[in-house]
Design a protein around this motif. Structure first.
Motif, mmCIF file in Angstrom:
data_model
loop_
_atom_site.group_PDB
_atom_site.id
_atom_site.type_symbol
_atom_site.label_atom_id
_atom_site.label_comp_id
_atom_site.label_asym_id
_atom_site.label_seq_id
_atom_site.Cartn_x
_atom_site.Cartn_y
_atom_site.Cartn_z
ATOM 1 N N PRO A 1 0.830 -1.208 0.000
ATOM 2 C CA PRO A 1 0.000 0.000 0.000
ATOM 3 C C PRO A 1 0.862 1.255 0.000
ATOM 4 O O PRO A 1 1.935 1.295 0.615
ATOM 5 N N ILE A 2 0.417 2.261 -0.711
ATOM 6 C CA ILE A 2 1.175 3.508 -0.805
ATOM 7 C C ILE A 2 1.341 4.148 0.571
ATOM 8 O O ILE A 2 2.316 4.870 0.818
ATOM 9 N N ALA A 3 0.397 3.877 1.488
ATOM 10 C CA ALA A 3 0.443 4.507 2.810
ATOM 11 C C ALA A 3 1.688 4.131 3.602
ATOM 12 O O ALA A 3 2.067 4.849 4.537
ATOM 13 N N VAL A 4 2.361 3.031 3.245
ATOM 14 C CA VAL A 4 3.540 2.603 4.016
ATOM 15 C C VAL A 4 4.841 3.049 3.358
ATOM 16 O O VAL A 4 5.926 2.683 3.833
ATOM 17 N N ILE A 5 4.764 3.793 2.276
ATOM 18 C CA ILE A 5 5.979 4.103 1.525
ATOM 19 C C ILE A 5 6.978 4.878 2.370
ATOM 20 O O ILE A 5 8.187 4.615 2.334
ATOM 21 N N ASN A 6 6.493 5.823 3.166
ATOM 22 C CA ASN A 6 7.409 6.603 4.007
ATOM 23 C C ASN A 6 8.067 5.736 5.063
ATOM 24 O O ASN A 6 9.265 5.902 5.367
ATOM 25 N N ASP A 7 7.300 4.826 5.655
ATOM 26 C CA ASP A 7 7.878 3.926 6.656
ATOM 27 C C ASP A 7 8.924 3.020 6.034
ATOM 28 O O ASP A 7 9.979 2.742 6.631
ATOM 29 N N VAL A 8 8.650 2.524 4.810
ATOM 30 C CA VAL A 8 9.599 1.635 4.135
ATOM 31 C C VAL A 8 10.888 2.380 3.823
ATOM 32 O O VAL A 8 12.003 1.893 4.067
ATOM 33 N N VAL A 9 10.752 3.588 3.264
ATOM 34 C CA VAL A 9 11.940 4.382 2.915
ATOM 35 C C VAL A 9 12.730 4.727 4.179
ATOM 36 O O VAL A 9 13.971 4.631 4.195
ATOM 37 N N ALA A 10 12.022 5.102 5.236
ATOM 38 C CA ALA A 10 12.712 5.449 6.487
ATOM 39 C C ALA A 10 13.444 4.243 7.056
ATOM 40 O O ALA A 10 14.573 4.375 7.573
ATOM 41 N N SER A 11 12.822 3.070 6.971
ATOM 42 C CA SER A 11 13.461 1.861 7.489
ATOM 43 C C SER A 11 14.715 1.522 6.693
ATOM 44 O O SER A 11 15.771 1.214 7.259
ATOM 45 N N LEU A 12 14.603 1.581 5.360
ATOM 46 C CA LEU A 12 15.774 1.298 4.515
ATOM 47 C C LEU A 12 16.856 2.359 4.717
ATOM 48 O O LEU A 12 18.057 2.042 4.775
ATOM 49 N N GLN A 13 16.448 3.599 4.827
ATOM 50 C CA GLN A 13 17.405 4.693 5.025
ATOM 51 C C GLN A 13 18.191 4.484 6.312
ATOM 52 O O GLN A 13 19.412 4.612 6.346
ATOM 53 N N SER A 14 17.483 4.166 7.392
ATOM 54 C CA SER A 14 18.163 3.980 8.679
ATOM 55 C C SER A 14 19.083 2.770 8.661
ATOM 56 O O SER A 14 20.182 2.806 9.219
ATOM 57 N N SER A 15 18.637 1.682 8.022
ATOM 58 C CA SER A 15 19.476 0.481 7.978
ATOM 59 C C SER A 15 20.724 0.702 7.127
ATOM 60 O O SER A 15 21.833 0.295 7.501
ATOM 61 N N LEU A 16 20.585 1.369 5.978
ATOM 62 C CA LEU A 16 21.748 1.650 5.123
ATOM 63 C C LEU A 16 22.688 2.646 5.795
ATOM 64 O O LEU A 16 23.920 2.530 5.680
ATOM 65 N N LEU A 17 22.135 3.622 6.511
ATOM 66 C CA LEU A 17 22.972 4.569 7.231
ATOM 67 C C LEU A 17 23.755 3.868 8.338
ATOM 68 O O LEU A 17 24.918 4.192 8.605
ATOM 69 N N PHE A 18 23.121 2.879 8.973
ATOM 70 C CA PHE A 18 23.814 2.113 10.005
ATOM 71 C C PHE A 18 24.999 1.360 9.395
ATOM 72 O O PHE A 18 26.089 1.289 9.976
ATOM 73 N N ILE A 19 24.791 0.782 8.197
ATOM 74 C CA ILE A 19 25.882 0.056 7.527
ATOM 75 C C ILE A 19 27.009 1.027 7.187
ATOM 76 O O ILE A 19 28.208 0.727 7.374
ATOM 77 N N SER A 20 26.608 2.198 6.683
ATOM 78 C CA SER A 20 27.619 3.197 6.325
ATOM 79 C C SER A 20 28.447 3.591 7.543
ATOM 80 O O SER A 20 29.690 3.658 7.489
ATOM 81 N N LYS A 21 27.795 3.851 8.668
ATOM 82 C CA LYS A 21 28.518 4.215 9.885
ATOM 83 C C LYS A 21 29.353 3.048 10.411
ATOM 84 O O LYS A 21 30.438 3.255 10.970
ATOM 85 N N SER A 22 28.838 1.827 10.241
ATOM 86 C CA SER A 22 29.597 0.653 10.678
ATOM 87 C C SER A 22 30.885 0.510 9.873
ATOM 88 O O SER A 22 31.941 0.125 10.415
ATOM 89 N N LEU A 23 30.803 0.782 8.583
ATOM 90 C CA LEU A 23 32.013 0.727 7.749
ATOM 91 C C LEU A 23 33.021 1.774 8.211
ATOM 92 O O LEU A 23 34.239 1.520 8.248
ATOM 93 N N LEU A 24 32.514 2.960 8.583
ATOM 94 C CA LEU A 24 33.412 4.000 9.080
ATOM 95 C C LEU A 24 34.063 3.573 10.383
ATOM 96 O O LEU A 24 35.272 3.784 10.581
ATOM 97 N N VAL A 25 33.278 2.973 11.273
ATOM 98 C CA VAL A 25 33.841 2.503 12.545
ATOM 99 C C VAL A 25 34.883 1.429 12.304
ATOM 100 O O VAL A 25 35.954 1.409 12.938
ATOM 101 N N LEU A 26 34.591 0.516 11.385
ATOM 102 C CA LEU A 26 35.535 -0.559 11.074
ATOM 103 C C LEU A 26 36.844 0.028 10.538
ATOM 104 O O LEU A 26 37.936 -0.397 10.931
#
Length: 550
Positions: A413-438
């Protein structure tokens, strides 16, 4: 006795004589006889009387001697008679005293005998009408028989007859007793009719039962409507209780089916039985100050919210949301025929659950990436394993995101698009920061090959993973489709970040670790031109190929 005779007696007996001689005929005859005597006769008369007296005395003595026994017996008899006469006299006195009481008793007896006689006549009349009386006395038994055989029409007519009979003769106790027994059976019939409404019933049977309840005149129209909905609600709840709860998918599917079928039947039955044209809001306000439609729609509202509660609870463990969504939408659409379309109430539940599921899978993917990332940090930095060189943490994350996106694509449903994008954004940002920490922790220990491999890992993250996930998002949520639904253009979506990942913020933590190069074009035109060549179903295949290489 004449005056002369009386005067003569006074002369003869100057000292007086017994008064009874005045009435003794013998004395009168003797006085008359003395009047005929001469002087010589009168002179001899005393001597003669004396001789006669002596003679009589002798005779008496002789008689007494001869018959002394008789005299004794006579004396005893006389004495006994005297005693008996005294007793009789006493009894007579008592009798005289009791005669008034006797008269009163006689009157009472007369009255009672009259009543007894009337009762006897009544009993005789009762005997002659024994058959008719027996029929009346058997009315309660007949009423129970009708109810036991479900002959409610006959039972209603019989009850009406008994009430009419009692109203005609309220002073007869037997009719009161018969009416009480019939009223007890009346309540039994009410219980049976309400029990039948708690069972599976066709519309004709419902019409018949409610018709009987109306004729019983126990409930008002509003109470009858409420009682009907209560009993049918009991049947619906019993049907729902029989559904096993072992399998959530089966429980929810059967709940939808049973609720849809039975609730639709109950609504159909209600509207067929209770005609709101005749008993509408105007008439109810006038008669009872109650809007009867409120009863009906309040009950439907409660049933729908009970279903929504079950739906929200069971969706937590459902494996195929798209199947449940199709059934629920059909459920809500079918109820639009009766003016109860509640599909809009289910949309927030499904969108919330889809968003939570996707966010949960994203969090799980991040946790797995972090786990693999920690394993990589524990490796000897001088001998970088093949798993790090082949970017296994990214491949694992990519595989899990592929499964989540494929699952989301089935029901997105289109109503969840913001939640999906926010979830993917946060998870990818976590990976990016993890790479920096590594990099910060291990850069001094990196060899030339390890550093080159890490640089390629960062490039794979920024140049392959992020753009590919962005393409998958636009396949699931095409920007043109989303823009048409929201009433804006695609450029506005990109500016507001709707269905677009913020690549700059994702790359910012490791931007200094990347070699200088031209950024890949992920503009909207490029995405639209290439989306037909991208298939989300190929995600799993790509990940599998990567694993085969490992």
């Amino acid at each position: 006795m004449s005056a002369e005779q009386s005067k003569l007696l006074e002369l003869l007996f100057p000292d007086g004589y017994p008064s009874e001689w005045d009435y003794n005929n013998h004395v009168q005859d003797y006085l008359s006889k003395l009047g005929t005597y001469k002087i010589e006769d009168l002179t001899r008369e005393p001597t003669k009387l004396k001789d006669e007296a002596n003679t009589i005395q002798e005779q008496i003595q002789e008689l007494a001697v001869t018959n002394y026994k008789t005299f004794i017996e006579t004396a005893e008899c006389s004495r006994e008679l005297f005693k008996q006469f005294n007793v009789i006299e006493n009894k007579l006195d008592e009798l005289l005293d009791d005669i008034p009481k006797f008269e009163e008793k006689c009157r009472d007896f007369g009255e009672k005998s009259t009543e007894i006689n009337n009762l006897r006549k009544l009993n005789s009349l009762t005997l002659t009408r024994n058959a008719q009386l027996l029929e009346i006395l058997e009315l309660p038994q007949l009423m129970n028989s009708f109810i036991s055989d479900s002959l409610y029409e006959d039972a209603l007519e019989l009850a009406a007859y008994v009430r009419k009979l009692y109203n005609k003769h309220p002073d007869i106790p037997i009719f009161k007793s018969i009416l009480d027994d019939v009223n007890k059976a009346w309540l039994l019939m009410l219980h049976q009719l309400l029990s039948q409404l708690r069972q599976e019933l066709a519309l004709p049977k419902c019409l018949q039962i409610v018709s009987h309840l109306r004729r019983m005149e126990i409930f008002t129209e509003s109470e009858l409507r409420l009682k009907f909905l209560q009993t049918r609600d009991c049947y619906l709840k019993e049907c729902l209780k029989t559904i096993p709860r072992d399998d959530v998918n089966h429980h929810l599917t059967k709940t939808i089916e049973i609720t849809r079928v039975n609730l639709f039947n109950i609504i159909t039955q209600y509207r067929a039985i209770f005609n709101d044209d005749e008993h509408g809001p105007l008439s109810t306000i006038k008669n009872q100050n109650v809007n009867q439609n409120v009863i009906f729609y309040s009950w439907i509202n409660d049933k729908i919210f009970e279903f929504l509660t079950t739906l929200e609870e069971d969706l937590k463990g459902v494996s195929s949301i798209e199947t449940i969504l199709d059934q629920c939408m059909y459920f809500g659409l079918s109820f639009s025929k009766v003016g109860c379309d509640f599909r809009s109430l289910m949309v927030p539940i499904f969108t919330s659950r889809i968003s939570k599921n996707f966010c949960h899978s994203t969090q799980q993917a991040v946790k797995n990436f972090e786990s693999e990332h920690r394993k990589t940090k524990n490796e000897d930095p001088l001998h970088t394993p093949d798993s790090l060189l082949e970017f296994y943490p990214l491949a694992e994350f990519f595989e899990q995101r592929t499964r989540s996106l494929n699952k989301l694509r089935l029901c997105a449903p289109i109503a969840v698009i913001n939640d999906v994008v926010a979830s993917l954004q946060s998870s990818l940002l976590f990976i990016s920061k993890s790479l920096l920490v590594l990099y910060s922790q291990e850069q001094q220990a990196f060899s030339v090959n390890s550093k080159d491999a890490f640089t390629r890992l960062c490039m794979s993250f920024t140049d392959d993973l992020i753009p590919y996930i962005q393409k998958c998002l636009h396949i699931i949520f095409p920007p043109s489709h989303v823009a048409s639904k929201l009433g804006v253009n695609v450029q506005s979506l990109q500016q507001e970040g709707v269905s677009f990942l913020d690549k700059n913020s994702l790359v910012e933590p490791i931007k200094h670790l990347l070699p200088a190069k031209i950024e890949p074009d992920i503009s909207i035109d490029n995405i639209e031109n290439k989306k037909d060549n991208v298939n989300v179903s190929d995600f799993d295949k790509n990940v599998t190929d990567e694993k085969d290489k490992n």
